[in-house]
Design an enzyme around this catalytic site. Structure first.
Site, short mmCIF file in Angstrom:
data_model
loop_
_atom_site.label_atom_id
_atom_site.label_comp_id
_atom_site.label_asym_id
_atom_site.label_seq_id
_atom_site.Cartn_x
_atom_site.Cartn_y
_atom_site.Cartn_z
N LYS A 89 0.81 -1.21 0.00
CA LYS A 89 0.00 0.00 0.00
C LYS A 89 0.85 1.26 0.00
CE LYS A 89 -4.02 0.09 1.85
NZ LYS A 89 -4.77 -0.18 0.61
N GLY A 90 1.98 1.25 0.70
CA GLY A 90 2.83 2.42 0.73
C GLY A 90 3.43 2.74 -0.62
N GLY B 195 -16.80 0.70 -2.39
CA GLY B 195 -16.60 -0.15 -3.55
C GLY B 195 -17.35 0.36 -4.76
N ALA B 196 -18.14 -0.51 -5.38
CA ALA B 196 -18.87 -0.16 -6.58
C ALA B 196 -19.95 0.89 -6.35
CB ALA B 196 -19.51 -1.41 -7.18
N ASP C 173 -9.36 -5.38 -12.44
CA ASP C 173 -8.67 -5.75 -11.21
C ASP C 173 -8.78 -4.59 -10.24
OD1 ASP C 173 -7.01 -6.63 -9.20
OD2 ASP C 173 -5.20 -6.72 -10.42
N THR D 191 -7.41 -4.46 -7.24
CA THR D 191 -6.38 -4.59 -6.21
C THR D 191 -5.86 -3.25 -5.70
OG1 THR D 191 -5.67 -6.73 -7.09
CG2 THR D 191 -4.11 -5.57 -5.65
N ALA D 192 -5.49 -2.35 -6.60
CA ALA D 192 -4.86 -1.09 -6.19
C ALA D 192 -5.78 0.11 -6.32
CB ALA D 192 -3.59 -0.85 -7.01
N ALA D 193 -7.07 -0.13 -6.58
CA ALA D 193 -7.99 0.99 -6.77
C ALA D 193 -8.08 1.87 -5.52
CB ALA D 193 -9.37 0.47 -7.15
N GLY D 194 -8.09 1.23 -4.36
CA GLY D 194 -8.15 2.00 -3.12
C GLY D 194 -6.91 2.84 -2.90
N ASP D 195 -5.75 2.33 -3.32
CA ASP D 195 -4.51 3.09 -3.18
C ASP D 195 -4.50 4.28 -4.13
OD1 ASP D 195 -3.58 1.32 -1.26
OD2 ASP D 195 -2.64 0.02 -2.75
#
Length: 299
Positions: free
Chosen positions: A42-43, A214-215, A239, A241-245
């Site tokens: 995440k970093g 989320g969606a 994917d 995976t990194a959308a939140g980051d």
């Protein structure tokens, strides 16, 4: 406008990613279709995302003395992130084993490795925090380190954005230094015992918060009485995976540039959506032009 200076305190992992039609159940073996190995954590993700969103960024964290560590530093540096304060510790780097299904949902196992050894900030690391406009931190490194960085940032007038992920208890000393909290429903429930039904419960802990859904988008709340739902930007998800980051980094960059926070959340939503259109973590993080193309201003 002046370039936002961001400091990120967090993890760096090598992401080993495989795609499959459906995620395996316990005890089940399934066949995959694609495989990639890319820098993550995440970093590192948020540091790279901040640079691609238009900021300058110093990354504070730790990598191992193994081959993964060499690759991680090279890739993060090549992305334009300042890694002059990135530590190298003896042993293995952090590793994330990621499985992604046909709809973009994922299951992730993280082995922290060197990230667990990132303790006791040096004067150089603290200087990077104090010189930043915004400090961004998560909880994949020791919480004592995050607290030390946040307290130093608060004392220097640097804004503190905490992405309280993964879900875990957060000490009061850290929360007292946070200007903006970013959490999903699971993380919110860990902190307050409440989920999407009561995002305002987060305001008992911090002055401003974003609850990601989320969606369904996100909700921004603050102690001035604001409570606004920001819809998700519709894209074909590959994917997540990194959308939140991507979301968290873009939010910090936009706020550092002087945007109103609701507008910053809308821009961050576009960043998260742009990221979800591609496979992988750091390789999927969007550039500023891609974010602008999807951005919808608050109504």
């Amino acid at each position: 406008m002046p370039q936002t200076r961001v400091a990120v305190v967090g993890s760096a992992n090598m992401d080993v990613v495989g795609t499959t039609a459906a995620l395996p159940r316990p005890g089940e073996t399934v066949l995959g279709s694609d495989f990639v190995m890319v820098p993550g954590g995440k970093g590192a993700n948020q540091a790279i995302a901040a640079v691609r969103a238009g900021a300058s960024c110093a990354f504070l964290g730790a990598i191992g003395s193994d081959a993964f560590g060499v690759t991680l530093k090279a890739r993060i540096t090549a992305a334009g992130v300042d890694t002059s304060q990135l530590r190298v510790v003896y042993g293995s780097s952090g590793v994330a084993l990621v499985m992604v299904n046909a709809t973009g949902e994922n299951a992730i196992l993280v082995v922290p490795g060197a990230n667990s050894a990132f303790t006791g900030l040096t004067e150089g690391e603290l200087h990077a925090v104090r010189e930043a406009d915004v400090l961004v931190a998560q909880l994949e490194v020791p919480v004592e380190t995050v607290t030390e960085a946040a307290v130093a940032a608060r004392a220097a007038g640097t804004r503190v954005v905490l992405n309280a992920a993964p879900a875990r208890p957060v000490p009061a000393e850290l929360l007292a230094a946070v200007d903006l909290l970013v959490v999903n429903e699971t993380e919110a429930r860990t902190l307050t015992g409440r989920g999407r039904d009561a995002p305002e419960a987060l305001l008992d802990l911090v002055p401003r918060a974003v609850l990601t859904l989320g969606a369904e988008g996100a909700r921004y709340v603050d102690r001035d009485g604001t409570s606004v739902h920001v819809p998700a930007v519709k894209v074909d998800v590959v994917d997540s995976t990194a959308a939140g980051d991507a979301f968290t980094a873009a939010l910090a960059v936009a706020w550092g540039e002087g945007r109103e926070l609701l507008d910053a959340v809308c821009w961050a939503a576009a960043a998260g959506a742009a990221c979800a259109r591609r496979l992988g973590a750091s390789v999927a993080l969007p550039r500023r032009i891609e974010i602008d193309e999807l951005y919808v201003a608050p109504s």
